[in-house]
Every structure is written in C-alpha cells, then in structure tokens.
Scaffold this motif. Structure first.
Motif, PDB file in Angstrom:
ATOM      1  N   LEU A   1      26.831  24.648  39.415  1.00 30.36           N
ATOM      2  CA  LEU A   1      27.934  24.650  40.366  1.00 30.36           C
ATOM      3  C   LEU A   1      28.414  23.231  40.645  1.00 30.36           C
ATOM      4  CD1 LEU A   1      29.744  26.217  42.351  1.00 30.36           C
ATOM      5  CD2 LEU A   1      27.905  26.004  44.048  1.00 30.36           C
ATOM      6  N   THR A   2      27.491  22.275  40.679  1.00 25.11           N
ATOM      7  CA  THR A   2      27.852  20.874  40.901  1.00 25.11           C
ATOM      8  C   THR A   2      28.785  20.381  39.809  1.00 25.11           C
ATOM      9  OG1 THR A   2      25.755  20.443  42.023  1.00 25.11           O
ATOM     10  CG2 THR A   2      26.956  18.544  41.199  1.00 25.11           C
ATOM     11  N   ASP A   3      28.506  20.735  38.565  1.00 27.93           N
ATOM     12  CA  ASP A   3      29.403  20.346  37.468  1.00 27.93           C
ATOM     13  C   ASP A   3      30.806  20.926  37.671  1.00 27.93           C
ATOM     14  OD1 ASP A   3      27.520  18.850  36.141  1.00 27.93           O
ATOM     15  OD2 ASP A   3      26.923  20.443  34.760  1.00 27.93           O
ATOM     16  N   TYR A   4      30.868  22.167  38.094  1.00 28.74           N
ATOM     17  CA  TYR A   4      32.178  22.771  38.339  1.00 28.74           C
ATOM     18  C   TYR A   4      32.893  22.089  39.502  1.00 28.74           C
ATOM     19  CZ  TYR A   4      32.480  26.658  35.054  1.00 28.74           C
ATOM     20  OH  TYR A   4      32.628  27.410  33.909  1.00 28.74           O
ATOM     21  N   PHE A   5      32.141  21.749  40.528  1.00 23.90           N
ATOM     22  CA  PHE A   5      32.763  21.082  41.673  1.00 23.90           C
ATOM     23  C   PHE A   5      33.304  19.710  41.267  1.00 23.90           C
ATOM     24  CE2 PHE A   5      32.333  18.325  45.487  1.00 23.90           C
ATOM     25  CZ  PHE A   5      33.359  18.892  46.217  1.00 23.90           C
TER      26      PHE A   5
END
Length: 561
Positions: free
Chosen positions: A504-508
C-alpha cells in the motif's frame, strides 16, 4: 588485478546552494505556499541553502570526527557531569538558530502570520539543514517537540519562561529539548517503564530511576515519563514531567549522567544514560495521561525522522549524481553506461516517492493544526507509514549511491560515510519498522486514516490514463486489506499486515507523485511514475523494457549544479 581505466576530470562541479539547486523542493514550495509567505522566507531558504552547500559541510565533518566528551568531575573531585562540544558543533547550532526555523513557528509575531504554513516552512529549512548536518538535527527535532508540549500543556508561567528560549535569535540564549522515554526494561515497550515519581510538598515531584537512551543529553528542557502510582499493565499510570538540569534556586538537579553512548552515527550529538536520584520535576497535564501527551511529541518527531531520511537520501543521491556527471570510466562518462542510468532511474524515482509522500504528511499537519478533523484522521495512519518507508528506503538509497561512487564513496575524506552512518539510525529512532506496522494496525481500527488513504489512491488512479492494470491490482489489495480486518489470529494479522501495508505504501507514493504531476507544470514526475508503474507495482509484467536517456535522468533528479 586489472586496473580500472577511469579518470575524474578537472573542474568537477558541485552545488553552491542546495536550495537553488533543488528544483524539486523549490517548485513544491512555489506550488503549495502563498507567494507572499514564500517571498518573506526566500532569503532564509537561500542563505541556509548556501551554508549547507558550503561552510556547514566542513563544520559537520569536524563535529562528527570530534564528538562530545563527558567531564564527570572537576579537579576538586566534585561531580559536574559537564558535556564539552567541539566549537564546530556550537557553530552549527548557531546556524540553526539564525535560520529562523523555530522563530517562524513559535515567536508570537510570526505564529499568526504563518498559520497554516509554519510546519512546511520550518521543515523546508530543516530539510536543507539536515543535508549537511543530521546529527544536530535530532536535538533540533526534540526542541520543536518540547515547544509543542510546553505550548499545549505547560503553565502560563513556564510558557512565558521557556518558549522565548526556543524562538530566540540569539544562540547564547537558545535552549534545546530532549525526551527521556527509553528504559532498560522495555525499550520500545514504554508500558514496561519503571522510573517512579513521588509528590513533594513544594509543588514538585521527585523522579527516581534510570533512563537508558537519552538523545541530546545536554538539553536544557526535558520531558520525561515516570510512574505516579503502582506498576500497572501498559501505559496506564504514566505521568509526563518537565525536568530541568537546574532547580529554581540555580543549584544542580539530582541527575547523574552515567556515560555518553558510543554510537555508530550521529556522533556530533550527545546521547547518554541518566540516573535520576530524586530529581525535581513538574507534572504536566493530568496525572496518568503522560503517554497520551507524549504521543504529540512522538508523532512530530516521527515526521522529523522522515525529513531527516529524505534529506539524507537526497544528499547521497546528488553526491553520486554530481560524481557520475563528470566521471569517465571505460572510455565514456559514467552516466552513459546503461546500468548506471537504470540505477539512477530507480533511486531518483524512490526519492520522488518518499519526498512527495513526506511533504503530503507535513501539509496535512498544517491543515490539522488549523482545525481540519479529516487531516488529523489521515495523519493517524500516515505518520507511522511515512516514518517506516522513508527510513528504510533512505538507508537503501544511501548505500546504493555510495556504491555508484565506487571506492571514493567509501573514503572518510568525503561526506558519504557520515551520511551512511547517520541515516542508519532512522529505522530505529521513534519506533522501529515492526512497531510502525503495529501502530498502523491500531490506526486502521481507531481512525478513518486507512479509508482516506485508499480513497486518495483510487482517485489518482481514476484521473490518470492507462492505469487499468494498476486499478485491477489495487482492487485486489483493497480486498485483502478488508479481509485482514475480519481475521481473528493476531499472529497472522501482523504477518499479513506488514506485506499489505508495504504494498500500500508503494501505491501511496505513486499517488503522491501523480498528484504533484497534475498540479505542477513540470516534467519531473513522469519518469518516476513510469518506474513505479512498470518496475515496482507491476514488475512481473514489465521489468527491464525501458532505458531512460541521460537527459531524462537529469529531469528526474531535478538538480541543477
């Protein structure tokens, strides 16, 4: 051994001003701050950018090699616990004071004027400062944190007495802050703390026990956690206390500095072990609410940790880039080699993801302070996410940048070893990575932060063309996150949460880059977005199909020498 055919040409250029060179920072501030506010602070930013690129470098290297020394006793045998610093450290502290990074945040004449922007302004100056000196940036972080607690919780008398010492423009009057939290018994598990507080008949409390890791051991203003009652489970029963090295009559408080820590990095700054032996302290806020109050300071210091990480990351990256721009190896310039350009594509894209996501959180902090309840919900989840990601990726980028410079990057005459040592502590300070995962789990249950983040990413995916595969993949990630929320086995929840939250961090980060691409009339972001889409988020389908040109790498890094 075959000798490498490589030459470093005469005229190797480096930046003379980190603010003017960093187009990413400059353009971000122009896009997000009122023109009048930025105009008022432009001289301060340019001056600090010049100092960070110049005199601060030598001062920082000197302070790093000549760390603080503890003088336990004087020649009469009296315990004095005096910490002596090299003059270079004092000069670095004076530069911080003169930069105005605290004055614009806390001085009465500026607080109202810069309401809604003061954290972004303060962190912009801090970002430039930490590019040269991240050791002292820890005491500066603590100082801003104690100012926050004093402003919110201290008596009017203590506010009037202490805050001017923080926003002063006179280095000789400047007080720094510290947070005495960690104990031997628990480390990150604050609920295991044992230091005891007992009320005195003069309005003070007496603190007894040992604090095991006290960063900025020379601080004049300290906030310490201690138990005001029987040992209870968790953080119940902890109070927070304003602790100062001197009592009101000027005599020394009973605080015995056992030793200074011999650390891997941040050597310019003193970290120590204190034995509190009936130390006088004032309770702040309600008894038993100490940890809740301390979290205000911890959350701010986690953002400082993130700024230190992206600053150190940026310094390492531009050191490697400036080197590669002029380095000749195997018959051509280093940047002409395909593998080198691929590595700069990766590192430059990671920098943008970390940079924009960190500044997103800082912007939300300004909004939350202005009364935006939604921004506060955002921050509850985002703060540990940003802290974990910036720290871990900062270490990775610094290491890879050092390798790009070869043996020269490993030599102590240059700045890279110091950057590497200093950045290594950031995944540990203010809660290690696993602690951040647990905090994100709690935040996902007790706030709307996760839902707000998911909505933000989805909106950016909708607005950008050609994201069908990304949208489908993100939908699967959302489904797994919602399924996780229904699970019962805590061990399994924690294991899956780490994997899902990192994804999710990569997407954010991708979404933060995409948001800025839509706001700015620049091309800095496109190559970074392509890296995230093809090399990080959908790597199995696309890895290795594109090689950026030298000109594209220059645009990605947005650094003018």
């Amino acid at each position: 051994m075959q000798k490498e055919n490589c030459v470093l040409p005469q005229g190797h250029k480096t930046s003379q001003n980190y603010f003017k060179s960093d187009k990413l920072l400059e353009d971000y501030l122009h896009a997000h701050l009122p023109a009048q506010v930025l105009s008022e602070q432009s001289d301060a930013l340019e001056q600090l950018g010049r100092l960070a690129a110049g005199v601060m470098n030598e001062l920082s290297l000197t302070a790093d090699k000549n760390g603080p020394k503890l003088r336990k006793r004087n020649y009469l045998g009296e315990t004095i616990n005096q910490i002596d610093f090299h003059p270079a450290y004092e000069e670095l502290k004076a530069i911080a004071v003169h930069s105005g990074m605290f004055r614009l945040k806390w001085a009465p004449e500026f607080r109202e004027r810069y309401a809604g922007q003061r954290h972004r302004l303060g962190f912009a100056l801090g970002y430039l400062y930490a590019m040269s000196e991240s050791g002292l940036y820890c005491p500066l972080c603590m100082t801003d944190g104690v100012a926050l607690l004093i402003d919110k919780y201290a008596s009017e008398e203590d506010k009037a007495r202490l805050l001017p010492r923080i926003y002063t423009d006179e280095p000789k009057d400047f007080y720094t802050g510290a947070m005495f939290l960690t104990e031997k018994a628990g480390g990150s598990d604050v609920g295991a703390n044992l230091v005891k507080a007992s009320p005195l008949d003069n309005g003070y409390w007496s603190l007894e026990g040992e604090k095991w890791f006290c960063s900025n051991a020379s601080a004049e203003i300290i906030f310490a956690l201690a138990r005001t009652g029987p040992l209870e489970k968790g953080t119940r029963g902890l109070g927070i206390f304003l602790l100062e090295p001197k009592r009101p009559d000027g005599s020394a408080n009973d605080m015995d500095l056992i030793r200074l820590k011999d650390k891997l990095g941040t050597r310019s700054m003193a970290s120590g072990e204190y034995l509190l032996q009936g130390s006088w302290a004032k309770i702040v806020g309600e008894e038993g609410q100490g940890f809740k109050i301390m979290t205000d300071m911890i959350n701010l210091s986690r953002l400082y940790n993130s700024v230190a990480a992206i600053s150190g990351l940026r310094r390492a990256l531009i050191e490697a880039y400036q080197f590669a721009t002029y380095r000749n190896t195997f018959g051509k310039e280093l940047l002409e080699h395909a593998l080198v350009r691929m590595k700069f594509w990766e590192l430059g894209s990671i920098h943008q993801g970390q940079f924009y996501s960190c500044w997103k959180a800082i912007s939300l902090l300004d909004q939350a302070e202005a009364g935006d309840a939604t921004a506060k919900e955002w921050l509850r989840f985002l703060t540990p996410m940003i802290k974990k990601a910036t720290a871990e990726q900062g270490v990775y980028v610094a290491r890879e940048s050092m390798e790009l410079m070869g043996g020269l990057g490993y030599i102590e005459d240059g700045v890279m070893p110091k950057v590497m040592r200093d950045i290594m502590v950031l995944p540990i300070w203010e809660g290690a990575g696993n602690i951040m995962i647990l905090d994100m789990l709690r935040a996902s249950q007790k706030s709307k932060g996760l839902l707000l983040l998911l909505e933000f990413v989805y909106e950016q995916l909708k607005q950008r063309r050609g994201t069908d595969k990304l949208r489908a993949d993100f939908a699967l990630l959302k489904q797994k996150l919602f399924t996780l929320a229904e699970a019962k086995d805590m061990d399994q929840i924690q294991l899956e949460a780490k994997q899902l939250f990192e994804r999710l961090t990569d997407y954010f980060q991708w979404a933060c880059i995409a948001e800025q691409a839509g706001l700015m009339q620049t091309n800095y972001q496109e190559l970074a977005l392509r890296y995230y889409e093809e090399e990080r988020l959908l790597a199995q389908a696309y890895r290795g199909q594109y090689l950026p040109s030298r000109e594209e790498i220059a645009g990605l890094l947005a650094w003018e020498i």
